[in-house]
Design an enzyme around this catalytic site. Sequence first.
Site: not given
Ligand code: GUN
Length: 367
Positions: A49, A93, A116
Amino acid sequence: MATRIDGKALAAKVKAQVAEKAAKLPRQPGLAVVLVGEDPASQVYVRGKEADCGECGIRSFPYRLPTETTQRELLDLIEKLNRDPAVDGILVQLPLPEPLEEAAVIAAIAPEKDVDCFHPYNVGRLNIGDPVFQPCTPAGVMEMLREYGISPAGKRCVVLGRSNIVGKPMAALLTQADGTVTLCHSKTPDLADITRQADILVSAVGKVNCVTADMVKDGAVVIDVAMNRNSEGRLCGDVDFAAVEPKASYITPVPGGVGPMTRAMLAQVLKEETGAKVRGIELNLLQRCGAHLASLTDIQESFLSGRTAVLEAISGTTDKMVGFERKYDEKGSYVCGIKLMDLTDVANTEKKVPLEWINREGNNVNK
Ligand code: GUN
């Protein structure tokens, strides 16, 4: 034989568009990425990311916290990031290591920085069909469908997995796009009877080969959101790819399908969020504080040339100008504020605004 949906190529296209548009924003968007603990999969996701955001001209603020981090320490960090004007988006995350409480942590993120789309406010907005943010993984899937000319309108869509991250928002976006959606989960009886009806089948279960060829209708579009490791340690999705590919009309591979799109969409969300703040919300505030007396183009131009707008005075000018500050109430919620600054503090000072424009209508200007 199905057409393979190339998530990698589409992600590159989306990122190039984001990079071009982000470069024209008056300031660089910033993303805080918070990772607690040592989960190897999360470390890989987070690095990806950050790298994608970097490619798009988005600045990352990485926070790597030890597994022992307490709830209070994490909430304090989020509060600090909520208040930081250089941070447009906050991504914590998931999953968080125990005993940290995910729901409380998500609720602490300022909704306007919740890239998110996990905060209850944003989830509600998504479900009433008026989203502030698009959750990245489901948004990536929708972008893929659009790119390949696949419309969910009037189609039977089946989503496997009811997680808050993928399954539920995926069902919401497909519903919004006029699909007839069934959301299935571990307690759904006669699963194969339902999946065989799907024109569009989205799997987000997290179990190797849980979607077999007999569960898929001829000509279905099959989207595999999962990232699993098979018994040989190789990355794979939920779908028995070799058996399903000949039956489907379109299919996403793993890797190279949904994964890269998820990250590209995060960059897109951030770019749009920062742009909206600068052009929309703050411009709106300007208008409310009396700027309707100046021309809109004028304000917009000032805005796009820097973070501060200086308005043209008709009469009675002052040596003050209008600027913005991020303000937060005692719960940490964003309440955008307007403040006056001395023109002498600012390099670009060709226009002035009468003080009384700003102070009328209870605009609560800080002097
Ligand atoms: N864990 C798995 N997918 C995601 C996501 O899209 N965002 C976040 N913050 N954690 C995750």
